[in-house]
Enzyme design. Structure first.
Site, PDB file in Angstrom:
ATOM      1  N   ALA A 153       0.845  -1.201   0.000  1.00 44.47           N
ATOM      2  CA  ALA A 153       0.000   0.000   0.000  1.00 44.47           C
ATOM      3  C   ALA A 153       0.878   1.248   0.000  1.00 44.47           C
ATOM      4  CB  ALA A 153      -0.898  -0.010   1.234  1.00 44.47           C
ATOM      5  N   LYS A 154       0.373   2.289  -0.634  1.00 47.12           N
ATOM      6  CA  LYS A 154       1.119   3.548  -0.697  1.00 47.12           C
ATOM      7  C   LYS A 154       0.607   4.451   0.430  1.00 47.12           C
ATOM      8  CE  LYS A 154       2.793   6.346  -4.484  1.00 47.12           C
ATOM      9  NZ  LYS A 154       4.223   6.232  -4.253  1.00 47.12           N
ATOM     10  N   ILE A 155       1.128   4.174   1.625  1.00 44.04           N
ATOM     11  CA  ILE A 155       0.690   4.867   2.842  1.00 44.04           C
ATOM     12  C   ILE A 155       1.702   5.968   3.147  1.00 44.04           C
ATOM     13  CG2 ILE A 155       0.364   4.557   5.345  1.00 44.04           C
ATOM     14  CD1 ILE A 155      -0.595   1.672   4.720  1.00 44.04           C
TER      15      ILE A 155
END
Ligand code: PPE
Length: 300
Positions: A153-155
């Site tokens: 995920a691109k958190i």
């Protein structure tokens, strides 16, 4: 940075300078945001097109799910807002930054009760790494462990890891960092996936410790279509240092050849033939010059 006129924020287009948040925004304190980076290009026809819009929006929703965000828009609506943001700002080529984050209304780790803010900005953004070829330093910080977070995920919070690695590399006179995984194998750059060429084959770290890049996927397809074998496997630092060629891929970085890893020069220190071939084909694809990849483009 290069400003444009309008940013879309929670349903409205507002002036660039007015797109602000409260200092007690949840994500500012805890990294509880998710985002994407997408590029759009002026194609050969003179029309502007977004590269792999659907895949980026898909990943944005996947990232949002990991933080239990309930997005009050359908994916198609977000795609349309992105196209609209480009149109309204009248930019021919640039970068798109959709960001969804827990905002004002709640402190403490449970974000329930905080606003969920959704913004889409675009701006012109040229070369990411600032050089045609880059010198890379192996980082002393490892890529976040896949059991510490959902690394696919691109958190926003993940990027503290990337920033430390990047700063260390720049302070030591390099252009970019390389993060290793918890086993000491090659993972990725702070904002890029990595590939090597060995004996005319393309090798890249398998999924597990990396962000699964959309540029990486595009390179897979282009390589396969050109009879270049692609191998996903554990890649050691030693194999990387002894590669014939190496390059980074990413939306911002596009295809950037690597000159050097630590003190080891890759190949003869110039971009190799397979890197140049893939980079050229990638550039042709994003500019709408290759019909078989037209499905990757959404015209504005
Ligand atoms: N790994 C990481 C950690 C990463 O952040 C990116 C994108 C990639 C790989 C490549 O993914 P893709 O863009 O889907 O090919 N990094 C974004 C953020 C850069 C920034 O500085 O901001 C980007 O390239 O947009």
């Amino acid at each position: 940075m290069d400003k444009v006129d309008l940013i879309w924020m929670n349903g409205d287009f507002i002036p660039w300078d007015k797109a602000k948040v409260h200092v007690l925004s949840h994500s500012l304190h805890y990294g509880s945001g998710v985002f994407e980076g997408i590029r759009f290009y002026e194609t050969v026809s003179g029309k502007t097109a977004v590269f792999r819009l659907k895949e980026h929006v898909e990943r944005l929703y996947f990232s949002a799910e990991t933080l239990e965000m309930e997005i009050p828009y359908k994916k198609e609506e977000i795609e349309n807002v992105i196209l609209d943001t480009i149109r309204r700002n009248n930019v021919k080529a640039g970068y798109i930054r959709p960001i969804i984050f827990y905002g004002y209304g709640k402190m403490g780790l449970n974000p329930k009760g905080a606003d969920l803010d959704i913004c889409i900005a675009v701006w012109p953004w040229g070369s990411y790494l600032g050089e045609d070829m880059v010198k890379v330093k192996t980082s002393s910080v490892m890529r976040i462990h896949p059991r510490s977070s959902e690394t696919k995920a691109k958190i926003t919070g993940h990027y503290a890891n990337s920033i430390q690695a990047h700063q260390e590399a720049v302070n030591a006179g390099f252009n970019e960092a390389l993060l290793l995984d918890f086993e000491g194998n090659v993972a990725e750059g702070p904002g890029e996936n990595i590939f090597i060429v060995k004996d005319n084959k393309l090798i890249t770290p398998s999924e597990g410790n990396i962000l699964i890049g959309i540029t990486r996927d595009s390179i897979f397809r282009i390589a396969k279509d050109n009879n270049i074998e692609v191998i996903e496997k554990k890649l050691s630092l030693d194999e990387l240092k002894h590669a014939d060629e190496a390059f980074f891929t990413g939306t911002a970085a596009e295809v950037t050849p690597i000159k050097q890893i630590d003190e080891s020069i890759i190949g003869d220190g110039e971009a190799g033939p397979i890197t140049i071939k893939l980079k050229t084909l990638f550039e042709d694809a994003i500019h709408g010059k290759i019909d078989e990849y037209s499905e990757w483009l959404t015209y504005v």
